[in-house]
Write an enzyme that holds these catalytic residues in place. Structure first.
Site, PDB file in Angstrom:
ATOM      1  N   ASN A 372      -6.621 -39.510 -14.589  1.00 27.05           N
ATOM      2  CA  ASN A 372      -6.354 -38.143 -15.033  1.00 27.05           C
ATOM      3  C   ASN A 372      -7.502 -37.219 -14.622  1.00 27.05           C
ATOM      4  O   ASN A 372      -8.664 -37.458 -14.965  1.00 27.05           O
ATOM      5  CB  ASN A 372      -6.199 -38.099 -16.560  1.00 27.05           C
ATOM      6  CG  ASN A 372      -5.938 -36.693 -17.065  1.00 27.05           C
ATOM      7  OD1 ASN A 372      -4.853 -36.150 -16.892  1.00 27.05           O
ATOM      8  ND2 ASN A 372      -6.944 -36.090 -17.686  1.00 27.05           N
ATOM      9  N   GLU A 373      -7.168 -36.196 -13.853  1.00 28.21           N
ATOM     10  CA  GLU A 373      -8.078 -35.108 -13.486  1.00 28.21           C
ATOM     11  C   GLU A 373      -9.400 -35.570 -12.877  1.00 28.21           C
ATOM     12  O   GLU A 373     -10.483 -35.166 -13.309  1.00 28.21           O
ATOM     13  CB  GLU A 373      -8.338 -34.197 -14.682  1.00 28.21           C
ATOM     14  CG  GLU A 373      -7.098 -33.460 -15.161  1.00 28.21           C
ATOM     15  CD  GLU A 373      -7.408 -32.391 -16.195  1.00 28.21           C
ATOM     16  OE1 GLU A 373      -8.543 -32.352 -16.706  1.00 28.21           O
ATOM     17  OE2 GLU A 373      -6.505 -31.598 -16.496  1.00 28.21           O
ATOM     18  N   ASN A 426      -1.998 -30.570 -13.336  1.00 25.72           N
ATOM     19  CA  ASN A 426      -2.385 -29.994 -14.623  1.00 25.72           C
ATOM     20  C   ASN A 426      -2.914 -28.589 -14.347  1.00 25.72           C
ATOM     21  O   ASN A 426      -3.945 -28.429 -13.686  1.00 25.72           O
ATOM     22  CB  ASN A 426      -3.481 -30.829 -15.302  1.00 25.72           C
ATOM     23  CG  ASN A 426      -3.028 -32.238 -15.632  1.00 25.72           C
ATOM     24  OD1 ASN A 426      -1.854 -32.585 -15.523  1.00 25.72           O
ATOM     25  ND2 ASN A 426      -3.963 -33.067 -16.060  1.00 25.72           N
ATOM     26  N   TYR A 432      -7.036 -20.735 -19.127  1.00 27.56           N
ATOM     27  CA  TYR A 432      -8.412 -20.818 -18.653  1.00 27.56           C
ATOM     28  C   TYR A 432      -8.669 -19.864 -17.487  1.00 27.56           C
ATOM     29  O   TYR A 432      -9.813 -19.473 -17.233  1.00 27.56           O
ATOM     30  CB  TYR A 432      -8.749 -22.251 -18.239  1.00 27.56           C
ATOM     31  CG  TYR A 432      -8.704 -23.241 -19.378  1.00 27.56           C
ATOM     32  CD1 TYR A 432      -9.508 -23.056 -20.505  1.00 27.56           C
ATOM     33  CD2 TYR A 432      -7.877 -24.353 -19.343  1.00 27.56           C
ATOM     34  CE1 TYR A 432      -9.476 -23.961 -21.559  1.00 27.56           C
ATOM     35  CE2 TYR A 432      -7.842 -25.265 -20.397  1.00 27.56           C
ATOM     36  CZ  TYR A 432      -8.638 -25.068 -21.502  1.00 27.56           C
ATOM     37  OH  TYR A 432      -8.608 -25.953 -22.542  1.00 27.56           O
ATOM     38  N   GLU A 464       0.610 -31.120 -17.134  1.00 26.49           N
ATOM     39  CA  GLU A 464      -0.057 -30.397 -18.223  1.00 26.49           C
ATOM     40  C   GLU A 464       0.042 -28.906 -17.965  1.00 26.49           C
ATOM     41  O   GLU A 464      -0.272 -28.435 -16.868  1.00 26.49           O
ATOM     42  CB  GLU A 464      -1.542 -30.770 -18.360  1.00 26.49           C
ATOM     43  CG  GLU A 464      -1.815 -32.136 -18.962  1.00 26.49           C
ATOM     44  CD  GLU A 464      -3.311 -32.366 -19.203  1.00 26.49           C
ATOM     45  OE1 GLU A 464      -4.037 -31.365 -19.415  1.00 26.49           O
ATOM     46  OE2 GLU A 464      -3.724 -33.535 -19.167  1.00 26.49           O
ATOM     47  N   TRP A 509       1.628 -29.554 -22.343  1.00 32.00           N
ATOM     48  CA  TRP A 509       0.440 -30.015 -23.054  1.00 32.00           C
ATOM     49  C   TRP A 509       0.251 -29.099 -24.250  1.00 32.00           C
ATOM     50  O   TRP A 509      -0.053 -27.936 -24.098  1.00 32.00           O
ATOM     51  CB  TRP A 509      -0.792 -29.991 -22.152  1.00 32.00           C
ATOM     52  CG  TRP A 509      -1.951 -30.665 -22.822  1.00 32.00           C
ATOM     53  CD1 TRP A 509      -2.984 -30.069 -23.493  1.00 32.00           C
ATOM     54  CD2 TRP A 509      -2.161 -32.081 -22.928  1.00 32.00           C
ATOM     55  NE1 TRP A 509      -3.824 -31.026 -24.000  1.00 32.00           N
ATOM     56  CE2 TRP A 509      -3.340 -32.272 -23.673  1.00 32.00           C
ATOM     57  CE3 TRP A 509      -1.453 -33.203 -22.476  1.00 32.00           C
ATOM     58  CZ2 TRP A 509      -3.848 -33.527 -23.974  1.00 32.00           C
ATOM     59  CZ3 TRP A 509      -1.965 -34.441 -22.770  1.00 32.00           C
ATOM     60  CH2 TRP A 509      -3.149 -34.608 -23.506  1.00 32.00           C
ATOM     61  N   LYS A 528      -3.340 -27.023 -28.646  1.00 32.14           N
ATOM     62  CA  LYS A 528      -2.294 -26.743 -27.653  1.00 32.14           C
ATOM     63  C   LYS A 528      -0.950 -27.360 -28.009  1.00 32.14           C
ATOM     64  O   LYS A 528       0.023 -27.215 -27.259  1.00 32.14           O
ATOM     65  CB  LYS A 528      -2.733 -27.218 -26.269  1.00 32.14           C
ATOM     66  CG  LYS A 528      -3.880 -26.404 -25.681  1.00 32.14           C
ATOM     67  CD  LYS A 528      -4.152 -26.787 -24.241  1.00 32.14           C
ATOM     68  CE  LYS A 528      -5.287 -25.958 -23.665  1.00 32.14           C
ATOM     69  NZ  LYS A 528      -6.581 -26.284 -24.258  1.00 32.14           N
TER      70      LYS A 528
END
Length: 566
Positions: A372-373, A426, A432, A464, A509, A528
């Protein structure tokens, strides 16, 4: 790794309950705490009696998970250590115990990665004592396929602890009416089911795969028995479509966590059933086990109820630029001997092996997420992940694989996406980036998705997207943190998804608010969720239900480019 089960050849005893608990004041090896009784002042029973009838069996101890490092002691003896907080491990303790005897079990746990989440340590899943015969079925691998609308196949590989020199292996497929529909002999082979009832999303059907070690011809005495629930289905990628049983599938659902009030991180059967019912009510057909393997019981429920699952390793946090950006720390390379290194890669390798070993036979699991990420834009990323991708494909060539891409690695900078079958993104435009400006965010989002589509043409899932939302906060001006803004944000993303042909899924998400480490970026955890931490709905829940359950559901409209219909 096969889950323990009780039957005519095996016994099982749960050790769940209230354990005595203590915090080590120093290293446990120095204290040697396991050699003494722990005070019951803090109880979270640690003395057990081995059943008297187990005198002729091999006795194993199994821990479904010890977060994140577990060391196990029987009486004064060290037994086993396991690193990795979300997959099971076991040990043959037959030489250390006696039937009818009493033992003291001590399990020491220690917190570690993944970072960024509330770092619970302890025993969040079950602990078992179980028996097997002296020679037993040690592993089973099944894969399935559909020949046409009428016939299905279960390919099987049955492993035993010792070679079966005296006797043979017999396997059966048994339908839900307890009728044998196919049988075969040998450790490897096929069961042909004609006609077959396929496992489908939202319409699960499970056969029982029953394996025996039996004595020589002419007898029916079983030396060992093991059963698996098996759904017969196929999964494949064709162009920019994800096919289940040859038909396009559109993922609707969530990223989520094993997190709830009071319990915190861990498996809770009441919350699990409640969460599944809420997802069903909303029209959600799938979820991702972000960011670690969930409890086996969660996957068994998904198998039984036709919910599609993307299984994920606990490889999260391999992107030092994220932390540097949040905290203003100096930038440093993610992949280096001092950061994400060869030692990290070896641990990651083991995580992949244990995830697939545990979850390979679940019909609900249709894809693996390797990480993930990660810092997919940095030097060293490809060298780190290429062997892990190869390993995943070798261990399971039947399922597609993916990773979730973070926005620092757009199409012009990404070094990894071509290694994978499905592109998972995501993105948080409007939160953001372009916070509060959904017009600008919509343009950015569509531009990027079209660029990915142009570059690769792979199926794409938004794994996400979401905004922190404080339940009960309302605003006529669509202000960030208000419930109205969460709904508007999701509506904007969905407008874009519906204009991009390669989008084949949307995982919001997150399903519910969850606890995180206390930082200035979090207001009592991550907010979230479209549900609060105690599963009360925010306004966006009703919008999502209308989208996923109505006539405009993307699943019903998935004939965008190729004319295929479900």
């Amino acid at each position: 790794m096969l889950k323990p089960q009780g039957n005519s050849t095996r016994d099982i005893l749960s050790l769940d309950g209230i354990w005595n608990f203590a915090v080590a004041s120093q290293d446990i090896e120095t204290e040697q705490t396991w050699k003494t009784n722990i005070s019951p002042r803090l109880q979270i029973p640690s003395h057990f009696v081995i059943p008297k009838g187990w005198s002729q069996e091999r006795i194993f101890l199994r821990i479904d998970a010890a977060t994140h490092r577990g060391r196990v002691y029987i009486n004064d003896e060290f037994v086993v250590e396991h690193i990795g907080g979300y997959t099971p491990f076991d040990a043959d303790i037959t030489p250390l115990v006696a039937a009818g005897g009493r033992l003291r079990l001590t399990i020491a746990t220690k917190a570690a990665l993944p970072a960024g989440l509330f770092n619970y340590a302890g025993l969040a899943r079950s602990v078992w004592l179980y028996t097997v015969p002296n020679n037993y079925i040690s592993d089973i691998t099944v894969t399935t396929d559909l020949f046409d609308d009428a016939r299905g196949v279960i390919n099987f590989d049955v492993r035993t602890y010792q070679p079966v020199e005296r006797g043979r292996i017999v396997v059966f497929a048994i339908d839900e009416d307890d009728k044998v529909v196919s049988q075969a002999e040998g450790q490897h082979g096929q069961l042909i089911i004609d006609p077959v009832i396929a496992w489908k999303p939202g319409a699960a059907y499970l056969y029982t795969f029953r394996a025996f070690i039996v004595l020589e011809e002419g007898t029916h005495e079983a030396l060992d028995i093991y059963e698996l629930a098996v759904g017969v289905r196929s999964v494949q990628i064709r162009g920019n479509r994800f096919l289940i049983n040859g038909k396009p599938f559109y993922f609707t659902g969530f990223g989520k966590h094993e997190d709830s009030p009071i319990r915190g991180r861990g498996f809770d059967p009441a919350y699990m059933v409640h969460d599944y019912q809420l997802m069903k009510w909303m029209g959600a057909n799938s979820f991702r086990t972000s960011h670690y393997p969930y409890a086996t019981e969660t996957l068994e429920y998904a198998d039984r109820h036709g919910v599609v699952v993307i299984g994920e390793t606990p490889a999260v946090g391999m992107n030092l630029a994220i932390a540097a950006g949040k905290h203003g720390w100096p930038s440093q390379p993610t992949f280096s001997p001092d950061t994400v290194s060869e030692a990290t890669q070896a641990a990651h390798d083991q995580d992949i092996r244990e995830l697939i070993s545990r979850d390979k036979n679940h019909a609900s699991v249709v894809m693996w997420t390797v990480t993930n990420e990660p810092a997919a834009h940095e030097t060293g990323a490809r060298e780190y992940f290429e062997p892990l991708v190869a390993l995943t494909r070798k261990l399971d060539p039947t399922r597609p694989i993916c990773f979730t891409n973070e926005m620092r690695a757009p199409p012009t900078k990404d070094r990894l996406a071509d290694l994978f079958d499905v592109l998972c993104l995501n993105r948080y435009y409007g939160w953001y980036v372009d916070t509060g400006d959904l017009v600008a965010a919509e343009k950015r989002l569509e531009t990027e998705l079209l660029a990915w589509q142009e570059r690769f043409g792979n199926p794409m899932i938004m794994t996400e997207y979401g905004v922190d939302t404080l339940a009960g906060l309302h605003s006529v001006n669509n202000t960030p943190w208000a419930e109205e803004y969460q709904t508007s944000f999701l509506q904007m993303y969905h407008r874009v998804f519906d204009r991009v042909d390669s989008i084949i899924g949307e995982h919001v998400w997150a399903f519910a608010d969850f606890q995180t480490n206390s930082t200035v970026f979090r207001l009592d955890g991550n907010k979230k969720g479209v549900f609060t931490r105690d599963r009360r709905p925010k306004a966006a829940v009703h919008y999502l239900r209308d989208r996923w359950s109505g006539s405009q559901c993307p699943l019903n409209l998935l004939s965008k480019s190729n004319g295929q219909e479900i």
